[in-house]
Scaffold this motif. Structure first.
Motif, PDB file in Angstrom:
ATOM      1  N   LEU A   1      32.132  44.493  60.112  1.00 17.99           N
ATOM      2  CA  LEU A   1      31.239  43.511  60.727  1.00 17.99           C
ATOM      3  C   LEU A   1      31.486  42.090  60.234  1.00 17.99           C
ATOM      4  O   LEU A   1      30.937  41.140  60.797  1.00 17.99           O
ATOM      5  CB  LEU A   1      29.775  43.902  60.478  1.00 17.99           C
ATOM      6  N   ALA A   2      32.304  41.936  59.212  1.00 18.35           N
ATOM      7  CA  ALA A   2      32.646  40.612  58.684  1.00 18.35           C
ATOM      8  C   ALA A   2      34.133  40.610  58.314  1.00 18.35           C
ATOM      9  O   ALA A   2      34.481  40.651  57.136  1.00 18.35           O
ATOM     10  CB  ALA A   2      31.777  40.281  57.481  1.00 18.35           C
ATOM     11  N   PRO A   3      35.018  40.573  59.320  1.00 20.13           N
ATOM     12  CA  PRO A   3      36.453  40.710  59.036  1.00 20.13           C
ATOM     13  C   PRO A   3      37.026  39.609  58.152  1.00 20.13           C
ATOM     14  O   PRO A   3      38.046  39.827  57.507  1.00 20.13           O
ATOM     15  CB  PRO A   3      37.099  40.710  60.421  1.00 20.13           C
ATOM     16  N   TRP A   4      36.388  38.454  58.083  1.00 22.68           N
ATOM     17  CA  TRP A   4      36.898  37.372  57.234  1.00 22.68           C
ATOM     18  C   TRP A   4      36.733  37.720  55.751  1.00 22.68           C
ATOM     19  O   TRP A   4      37.323  37.076  54.914  1.00 22.68           O
ATOM     20  CB  TRP A   4      36.211  36.050  57.558  1.00 22.68           C
ATOM     21  N   ARG A   5      35.983  38.767  55.428  1.00 18.55           N
ATOM     22  CA  ARG A   5      35.831  39.204  54.041  1.00 18.55           C
ATOM     23  C   ARG A   5      36.842  40.282  53.646  1.00 18.55           C
ATOM     24  O   ARG A   5      36.892  40.682  52.492  1.00 18.55           O
ATOM     25  CB  ARG A   5      34.422  39.737  53.814  1.00 18.55           C
ATOM     26  N   SER A   6      37.614  40.765  54.597  1.00 19.65           N
ATOM     27  CA  SER A   6      38.589  41.816  54.331  1.00 19.65           C
ATOM     28  C   SER A   6      39.703  41.285  53.423  1.00 19.65           C
ATOM     29  O   SER A   6      40.382  40.319  53.777  1.00 19.65           O
ATOM     30  CB  SER A   6      39.198  42.309  55.643  1.00 19.65           C
ATOM     31  N   PRO A   7      39.909  41.899  52.263  1.00 22.46           N
ATOM     32  CA  PRO A   7      40.973  41.424  51.363  1.00 22.46           C
ATOM     33  C   PRO A   7      42.353  41.474  52.025  1.00 22.46           C
ATOM     34  O   PRO A   7      43.172  40.585  51.808  1.00 22.46           O
ATOM     35  CB  PRO A   7      40.904  42.377  50.170  1.00 22.46           C
TER      36      PRO A   7
ATOM     37  N   ARG B   1      42.583  38.557  54.532  1.00 25.32           N
ATOM     38  CA  ARG B   1      42.637  37.300  53.773  1.00 25.32           C
ATOM     39  C   ARG B   1      44.010  37.118  53.143  1.00 25.32           C
ATOM     40  O   ARG B   1      44.561  36.016  53.134  1.00 25.32           O
ATOM     41  CB  ARG B   1      41.529  37.273  52.731  1.00 25.32           C
ATOM     42  N   TRP B   2      44.570  38.205  52.610  1.00 23.55           N
ATOM     43  CA  TRP B   2      45.915  38.138  52.022  1.00 23.55           C
ATOM     44  C   TRP B   2      46.952  37.804  53.092  1.00 23.55           C
ATOM     45  O   TRP B   2      47.842  36.982  52.867  1.00 23.55           O
ATOM     46  CB  TRP B   2      46.248  39.470  51.346  1.00 23.55           C
ATOM     47  N   ARG B   3      46.829  38.412  54.283  1.00 23.81           N
ATOM     48  CA  ARG B   3      47.769  38.133  55.369  1.00 23.81           C
ATOM     49  C   ARG B   3      47.686  36.664  55.794  1.00 23.81           C
ATOM     50  O   ARG B   3      48.703  36.015  56.035  1.00 23.81           O
ATOM     51  CB  ARG B   3      47.509  39.039  56.580  1.00 23.81           C
TER      52      ARG B   3
ATOM     53  N   VAL C   1      46.814  29.020  52.990  1.00 25.04           N
ATOM     54  CA  VAL C   1      45.429  28.791  52.559  1.00 25.04           C
ATOM     55  C   VAL C   1      45.088  29.840  51.512  1.00 25.04           C
ATOM     56  O   VAL C   1      45.378  31.021  51.684  1.00 25.04           O
ATOM     57  CB  VAL C   1      44.463  28.910  53.765  1.00 25.04           C
ATOM     58  N   LYS C   2      44.491  29.434  50.405  1.00 20.68           N
ATOM     59  CA  LYS C   2      44.143  30.366  49.334  1.00 20.68           C
ATOM     60  C   LYS C   2      43.070  31.353  49.792  1.00 20.68           C
ATOM     61  O   LYS C   2      42.162  30.996  50.538  1.00 20.68           O
ATOM     62  CB  LYS C   2      43.639  29.608  48.099  1.00 20.68           C
ATOM     63  N   MET C   3      43.204  32.597  49.331  1.00 21.02           N
ATOM     64  CA  MET C   3      42.260  33.650  49.723  1.00 21.02           C
ATOM     65  C   MET C   3      40.818  33.277  49.410  1.00 21.02           C
ATOM     66  O   MET C   3      39.912  33.569  50.189  1.00 21.02           O
ATOM     67  CB  MET C   3      42.593  34.963  48.999  1.00 21.02           C
ATOM     68  N   GLN C   4      40.597  32.631  48.277  1.00 17.61           N
ATOM     69  CA  GLN C   4      39.237  32.297  47.859  1.00 17.61           C
ATOM     70  C   GLN C   4      38.603  31.266  48.786  1.00 17.61           C
ATOM     71  O   GLN C   4      37.379  31.158  48.853  1.00 17.61           O
ATOM     72  CB  GLN C   4      39.227  31.757  46.423  1.00 17.61           C
ATOM     73  N   ASP C   5      39.418  30.496  49.489  1.00 21.39           N
ATOM     74  CA  ASP C   5      38.905  29.431  50.351  1.00 21.39           C
ATOM     75  C   ASP C   5      38.651  29.890  51.784  1.00 21.39           C
ATOM     76  O   ASP C   5      38.192  29.095  52.606  1.00 21.39           O
ATOM     77  CB  ASP C   5      39.893  28.263  50.382  1.00 21.39           C
TER      78      ASP C   5
END
Length: 100
Positions: A38-44, A47-49, A56-60
């Protein structure tokens, strides 16, 4: 009217192709966002891809950055998802003697 009991058989050929490709896109998204459907922007993984593709850094990466990336790179993402569908066809070949 559906006579063979199959909803896919009732669709025109162009709609079946669209449905099949959407199924492949949804399969990729479901596996890529494991635990974060339900929140794909939180998927590690996603984010890594994005980090390895865009720098862009994963944390950002939050919702705004994720949505902006999807919009900016929509043509490349479309090609990528088509490619993953083709690779899925190689990885999961259909049996030749399917019975319904």
């Amino acid at each position: 009217m559906v006579t063979n009991g199959s909803a896919a058989g009732a669709l025109p050929s162009h709609a079946r192709g669209y449905t099949n490709s959407m199924r492949k896109v949804l399969r990729f998204m479901w596996t890529a966002t494991r635990g974060h459907h339900l929140a794909p922007w939180r998927s590690p993984y996603l984010r890594w891809r994005i980090e390895t593709y865009s720098g862009v850094k994963m944390q950002d990466i939050g919702f705004i950055e994720f949505a902006g990336f999807l919009f900016r790179e929509r043509a490349e993402l479309s090609r990528f998802l088509q490619w993953t569908g083709q690779m899925d066809d190689y990885a999961r070949p259909q049996p030749r003697n399917r019975r319904f």
